[in-house]
Every structure is written in structure tokens, then in C-alpha cells.
Design an enzyme around this catalytic site. Structure first.
Site, PDB file in Angstrom:
ATOM      1  N   ARG A  34      64.610  43.574 -21.112  1.00  0.00           N
ATOM      2  CA  ARG A  34      65.596  43.277 -22.168  1.00  0.00           C
ATOM      3  C   ARG A  34      65.833  41.772 -22.273  1.00  0.00           C
ATOM      4  O   ARG A  34      65.874  41.212 -23.371  1.00  0.00           O
ATOM      5  CB  ARG A  34      66.934  43.968 -21.856  1.00  0.00           C
ATOM      6  CG  ARG A  34      66.900  45.459 -22.056  1.00  0.00           C
ATOM      7  CD  ARG A  34      68.247  46.076 -21.684  1.00  0.00           C
ATOM      8  NE  ARG A  34      68.158  47.531 -21.706  1.00  0.00           N
ATOM      9  CZ  ARG A  34      69.097  48.344 -21.241  1.00  0.00           C
ATOM     10  NH1 ARG A  34      70.200  47.851 -20.727  1.00  0.00           N
ATOM     11  NH2 ARG A  34      68.929  49.651 -21.308  1.00  0.00           N
ATOM     12  N   ASP A  38      72.030  59.546 -24.874  1.00  0.00           N
ATOM     13  CA  ASP A  38      72.137  58.701 -23.659  1.00  0.00           C
ATOM     14  C   ASP A  38      73.342  57.767 -23.705  1.00  0.00           C
ATOM     15  O   ASP A  38      73.797  57.292 -22.676  1.00  0.00           O
ATOM     16  CB  ASP A  38      70.873  57.840 -23.480  1.00  0.00           C
ATOM     17  CG  ASP A  38      69.623  58.672 -23.243  1.00  0.00           C
ATOM     18  OD1 ASP A  38      69.722  59.914 -23.334  1.00  0.00           O
ATOM     19  OD2 ASP A  38      68.573  58.089 -22.962  1.00  0.00           O
ATOM     20  N   GLU A  64      63.568  18.423 -27.211  1.00  0.00           N
ATOM     21  CA  GLU A  64      63.088  17.093 -26.807  1.00  0.00           C
ATOM     22  C   GLU A  64      63.941  16.004 -27.450  1.00  0.00           C
ATOM     23  O   GLU A  64      64.310  15.024 -26.810  1.00  0.00           O
ATOM     24  CB  GLU A  64      61.617  16.887 -27.219  1.00  0.00           C
ATOM     25  CG  GLU A  64      60.644  17.891 -26.625  1.00  0.00           C
ATOM     26  CD  GLU A  64      60.413  19.070 -27.543  1.00  0.00           C
ATOM     27  OE1 GLU A  64      61.402  19.638 -28.066  1.00  0.00           O
ATOM     28  OE2 GLU A  64      59.247  19.449 -27.748  1.00  0.00           O
TER      29      GLU A  64
HETATM   30  N1  LIG Z   1      62.443  58.951 -20.456  1.00  0.00           N
HETATM   31  C1  LIG Z   1      62.714  57.933 -21.237  1.00  0.00           C
HETATM   32  O1  LIG Z   1      62.235  56.805 -21.062  1.00  0.00           O
HETATM   33  C2  LIG Z   1      63.633  58.145 -22.392  1.00  0.00           C
HETATM   34  C3  LIG Z   1      63.980  57.058 -23.218  1.00  0.00           C
HETATM   35  C4  LIG Z   1      64.807  57.287 -24.311  1.00  0.00           C
HETATM   36  C5  LIG Z   1      65.260  58.572 -24.532  1.00  0.00           C
HETATM   37  N2  LIG Z   1      64.929  59.576 -23.689  1.00  0.00           N
HETATM   38  C6  LIG Z   1      65.368  60.947 -23.946  1.00  0.00           C
HETATM   39  O2  LIG Z   1      64.648  61.379 -25.089  1.00  0.00           O
HETATM   40  C7  LIG Z   1      65.483  62.202 -25.895  1.00  0.00           C
HETATM   41  C8  LIG Z   1      65.587  61.591 -27.274  1.00  0.00           C
HETATM   42  O3  LIG Z   1      64.295  61.279 -27.705  1.00  0.00           O
HETATM   43  P1  LIG Z   1      63.741  61.623 -29.151  1.00  0.00           P
HETATM   44  O4  LIG Z   1      62.297  61.544 -29.086  1.00  0.00           O
HETATM   45  O5  LIG Z   1      64.395  62.889 -29.648  1.00  0.00           O
HETATM   46  O6  LIG Z   1      64.422  60.517 -30.000  1.00  0.00           O
HETATM   47  P2  LIG Z   1      64.358  58.965 -30.167  1.00  0.00           P
HETATM   48  O7  LIG Z   1      63.407  58.253 -29.309  1.00  0.00           O
HETATM   49  O8  LIG Z   1      65.777  58.562 -30.090  1.00  0.00           O
HETATM   50  O9  LIG Z   1      63.777  58.818 -31.647  1.00  0.00           O
HETATM   51  C9  LIG Z   1      64.046  59.711 -32.668  1.00  0.00           C
HETATM   52  C10 LIG Z   1      65.394  59.368 -33.314  1.00  0.00           C
HETATM   53  O10 LIG Z   1      65.241  58.218 -34.149  1.00  0.00           O
HETATM   54  C11 LIG Z   1      65.493  58.551 -35.512  1.00  0.00           C
HETATM   55  N3  LIG Z   1      64.461  57.894 -36.347  1.00  0.00           N
HETATM   56  C12 LIG Z   1      64.704  57.042 -37.369  1.00  0.00           C
HETATM   57  N4  LIG Z   1      63.571  56.582 -37.884  1.00  0.00           N
HETATM   58  C13 LIG Z   1      62.581  57.144 -37.198  1.00  0.00           C
HETATM   59  C14 LIG Z   1      61.160  57.077 -37.291  1.00  0.00           C
HETATM   60  N5  LIG Z   1      60.539  56.321 -38.203  1.00  0.00           N
HETATM   61  N6  LIG Z   1      60.421  57.810 -36.448  1.00  0.00           N
HETATM   62  C15 LIG Z   1      61.014  58.596 -35.506  1.00  0.00           C
HETATM   63  N7  LIG Z   1      62.363  58.710 -35.380  1.00  0.00           N
HETATM   64  C16 LIG Z   1      63.118  57.991 -36.212  1.00  0.00           C
HETATM   65  C17 LIG Z   1      65.375  60.058 -35.580  1.00  0.00           C
HETATM   66  O11 LIG Z   1      66.186  60.502 -36.656  1.00  0.00           O
HETATM   67  P3  LIG Z   1      66.393  62.062 -37.014  1.00  0.00           P
HETATM   68  O12 LIG Z   1      67.279  62.572 -35.916  1.00  0.00           O
HETATM   69  O13 LIG Z   1      67.018  62.020 -38.339  1.00  0.00           O
HETATM   70  O14 LIG Z   1      65.024  62.690 -36.985  1.00  0.00           O
HETATM   71  C18 LIG Z   1      65.893  60.466 -34.209  1.00  0.00           C
HETATM   72  O15 LIG Z   1      67.298  60.492 -34.167  1.00  0.00           O
HETATM   73  C19 LIG Z   1      66.815  62.268 -25.193  1.00  0.00           C
HETATM   74  O16 LIG Z   1      66.859  63.462 -24.422  1.00  0.00           O
HETATM   75  C20 LIG Z   1      66.821  61.072 -24.282  1.00  0.00           C
HETATM   76  O17 LIG Z   1      67.598  61.308 -23.125  1.00  0.00           O
HETATM   77  C21 LIG Z   1      64.112  59.405 -22.642  1.00  0.00           C
END
Ligand SMILES: NC(=O)c1ccc[n+]([C@@H]2O[C@H](COP(=O)([O-])OP(=O)(O)OC[C@H]3O[C@@H](n4cnc5c(N)ncnc54)[C@H](OP(=O)(O)O)[C@@H]3O)[C@@H](O)[C@H]2O)c1
Length: 358
Positions: free
Chosen positions: A194, A210, A60
Site C-alpha cells: 500500500r 471485509d 533539486e
Molecule cells: N483472499 C483475499 O485476498 C481476498 C481479498 C478481497 C476479498 N476477499 C473475499 O472475497 C469476497 C468478495 O470477493 P468478490 O469476488 O465477490 O468481490 P470483489 O473483489 O469485491 O469484486 C466484485 C465487486 O466489485 C463490484 N464491481 C464493480 N465493477 C466491477 C467490475 N468491472 N468487475 C467486477 N466487479 C466489479 C461488484 O459489483 P456487483 O456486486 O454489483 O456485481 C462486486 O461488488 C469476500 O468474501 C471477501 O472476504 C478475499
């Protein structure tokens, strides 16, 4: 051309003022992004402004300064209620500047969610004889400031989780791989989410598997800051997240040696392996973020749901069955969605944390 309250030009000017605020989102933190347009008494535009980077000067003030004496008798459109003085406030109050300018009509998009200000700016201007009209554009403007209101009361950002699910609740068809689950309209919708956020966050596994850019390409608006929760295995510097504007990596220890120099490191409390969700949100609040979007895989979704520190969950469901893979467990998600909309063959459902339900 004299504008009256019922004039469709009122809506058109407020849409334009809102676009100014949207374009400034994320650049004004911890202050909200505000748009302002000043017209002369015949309805001719004199000045357009948004909140300056870093939050000051307010929109403003900047617009009135540009408009000068020609604002007398004219109109001022502002997306947020002009501020008044309160203890600890750093910038001079805008409502007083508007009263001094001689503007005759002020059109406001949203009341200020700050309890120290809400309603008082409007009251001060009406008391000074200014006609004040509230025009919320079907609540789109108050919704734009809802994250700011949440931040003011909790000192943490409003958290929106977003995930795509197959008809049989899978996040991906095979562990360690990416499966495209939803269609083009869902992609556009994600980019709109986003653009309506200050920060977009993913887990480390999602960043690795991804390799997303996390930018806004298929919708209007600017890209938010990008962040990743650091995984124990580390991440490659060649990931798209580490190209372009600086990405924020977040974890519960000292800065990892393999983190690219261009990335910012944010240390938050945790258990040594993983950041605690409460600590993460405290730190993001400390950084001044109002709205955070988490594009989550199953593990991070569960961590947020278990913590009960999320605010909105946007689920995009596809009609396609994958027949196996990694499933989303969604503990504590309400049974009924607050809102649903079709995105081509997919459906978006918005859930609110049970404590937030009206
Ligand atoms: N359909 C969808 O909307 C969608 C979206 C995103 C991803 N995806 C798929 O989901 C898969 C990955 O998902 P995800 O569940 O394994 O992983 P994520 O959502 O990426 O979350 C877990 C990751 O974050 C890290 N992390 C750090 N702090 C954390 C906390 N406080 N709590 C949980 N994690 C923490 C973990 O570390 P550490 O590895 O050290 O445990 C791990 O690498 C992939 O296949 C991807 O393609 C799908």
C-alpha cells in the site's frame, strides 16, 4: 569529511534521499516524487527537499535554493535524474540549475524513464564537468519510478493485483463472509505494498464484507488514496472506507444518491452495471495515478485477468487448507513466478503479465 564514490556515506545519503521521495509519494502527481539532499564540499548537509505538493517546484530546485552559495564544490543527491528542457515542459530544467550552482558531484538514483529526458540530464551535467555517479540501491529506486514510466508510455497506471489464497485456492471459507487466510507478516507486507502505491482499490463486495480501512499502519510510509468499485446494491455510509480522508467511489453511472457526501465520485465507461476495466484505467491515468494496488476478491481478479490489463500479480499463499468456500480462478496467470519470498509460514509470489516477461 570528503566523500569518495566508494564511501559508505554515499549509500547512507542516498538511502536518506530515497526516504524523502517515498514520503512524498502520491502528493506530487502527475509528477513523480523526487528526493534531493545537498552537502557542502566537506560532506556537511546543507539542504533536504522533496518535490512540492502538486509536482512543482522540483526537489533539486528547492534544495539548491535552501543551500545557496555554499553548494559550490559540494554534492547533490537526487533519486531521479535531473530534468532537461523539452517541448511542452512546464518547469525550468533542474540540470541547468545544478550546473549553475557549482556543485561538483551529483549522485543519481534512477535514470528518468521519460524517453524525452532519460540520459540527457546526466549527459548535460557531465558535459559541464560535473562528476555524475549512478547509485540505484539494488534497483529499488528505478523500481520506485517504474509506475511513472508505465504511465508515461501508456497514459494508464501500473496495476498490481494482490490476493491471499489458502492451500486449496480459496479466497474465503464461505460466500459472503471474510476468512483470515494469511498471518501477521503477510499483513505487514500488504501494508508495504500500500505504501508503495498511489491508490488502493477494492471491489464493492470486499468493501461491504471485509470493511477494510486500506491504510498503512503496520509498515513505514504514508497511506495511499483509497477507492472502491461501486456495487449495484450500494454501500453503507458507516463503512471504514468512508471515514477519514476522502475515498473515491467509481462506477459507470451518475453519482449514487446514497454515496456519503465526503466521498468523490468518478464516473467511468461501462456496461450499465459494471465499470469497464479499460475505461477505469483510462480515467485513473487521466487523474495522474502512476501505481494502483488492487486488493482483490475472486470476481475482480477474474475481471482484471480477463481484460489482460494488469501488470503484476502478488499472490500470498497460506499452507492452510480451508476444505471449501469461494475459490480464485486465475485465468492467464503465468505458471512461474518472477520472485518468491517467505512471509512467516506464508509465501509471496510475484507474477508478471506474460507480455511483460523479460
Ligand atoms: N483472499 C483475499 O485476498 C481476498 C481479498 C478481497 C476479498 N476477499 C473475499 O472475497 C469476497 C468478495 O470477493 P468478490 O469476488 O465477490 O468481490 P470483489 O473483489 O469485491 O469484486 C466484485 C465487486 O466489485 C463490484 N464491481 C464493480 N465493477 C466491477 C467490475 N468491472 N468487475 C467486477 N466487479 C466489479 C461488484 O459489483 P456487483 O456486486 O454489483 O456485481 C462486486 O461488488 C469476500 O468474501 C471477501 O472476504 C478475499
Amino acid at each position: 569529511m570528503y566523500l569518495c564514490e566508494m564511501d559508505p556515506n554515499f549509500t547512507r545519503w542516498m538511502e536518506e534521499t530515497f526516504a524523502l521521495a517515498q514520503a512524498a509519494r502520491g502528493t506530487t502527481l502527475p509528477n513523480p516524487a523526487v528526493g534531493c539532499i545537498v552537502l557542502d564540499r566537506t560532506g556537511k548537509p546543507l539542504a533536504k527537499a522533496s518535490t512540492s505538493p502538486g509536482g512543482r517546484p522540483h526537489a533539486e530546485r528547492a534544495a539548491l535554493e535552501k543551500a545557496g552559495a555554499r553548494a559550490r564544490g559540494g554534492y547533490l543527491f537526487a533519486t531521479l535524474e535531473p530534468c532537461v528542457a523539452f517541448p511542452g515542459k512546464k518547469s525550468p530544467p533542474c540540470a541547468a540549475a545544478i550546473i549553475l550552482s557549482g556543485v561538483e558531484t551529483v549522485v543519481v538514483g534512477s535514470r528518468d524513464p521519460n524517453p524525452l529526458v532519460g540520459g540527457k540530464g546526466i549527459h548535460a551535467m557531465r558535459k559541464a564537468g560535473i562528476k555524475v555517479v549512478e547509485l540505484s540501491l539494488e534497483d529499488r529506486i528505478p523500481d520506485f519510478y517504474a509506475g511513472f514510466g508505465h504511465f508515461l508510455t501508456t497514459h494508464r497506471p501500473r496495476v498490481t493485483l494482490k490476493a491471499a489464497l489458502s492451500a486449496d485456492h480459496m479466497a474465503t471459507a464461505k460466500s459472503g463472509t471474510r476468512t483470515a487466510i494469511t498471518g501477521q507478516e503477510a499483513k505487514r507486507f500488504t501494508h508495504e505494498l500500500r505504501a508503495a502505491s498511489d491508490l488502493v482499490l477494492v471491489g464493492g463486495a470486499t468493501a461491504r464484507i471485509d470493511d477494510p480501512q486500506l491504510t498503512v499502519r503496520d509498515a513505514p510510509g504514508r497511506s495511499p488514496r483509497r477507492a472502491v468499485l461501486w456495487p449495484r446494491t450500494g454501500l453503507s455510509a458507516s463503512l471504514k472506507l468512508f471515514q477519514g480522508p476522502s475515498c473515491m467511489a467509481i462506477g459507470c453511472g451518475p453519482r449514487p444518491a446514497d454515496l456519503p457526501a465526503s466521498a468523490q465520485w468518478l464516473e467511468v465507461p461501462g456496461d450499465g452495471d459494471h465499470a469497464s476495466i479499460a475505461g477505469l484505467l483510462d480515467q485513473l491515468g487521466e487523474q495522474g495515478f502512476h501505481d494502483v494496488l488492487v486488493e482483490t476478491g475472486p470476481r475482480l481478479a477474474k475481471a482484471f485477468l480477463d481484460s489482460k490489463l494488469w501488470d503484476r500479480f502478488c499472490l500470498i499463499r497460506s499452507p492452510t487448507t480451508l476444505g471449501g468456500g469461494v475459490a480464485f480462478e486465475l485465468p492467464g496467470l503465468p505458471e512461474t513466478a518472477q520472485r518468491q519470498s517467505a512471509l512467516g509460514l506464508d509465501t509471496a509470489s510475484l507474477f508478471l503479465r506474460p507480455e511483460m516477461l523479460p
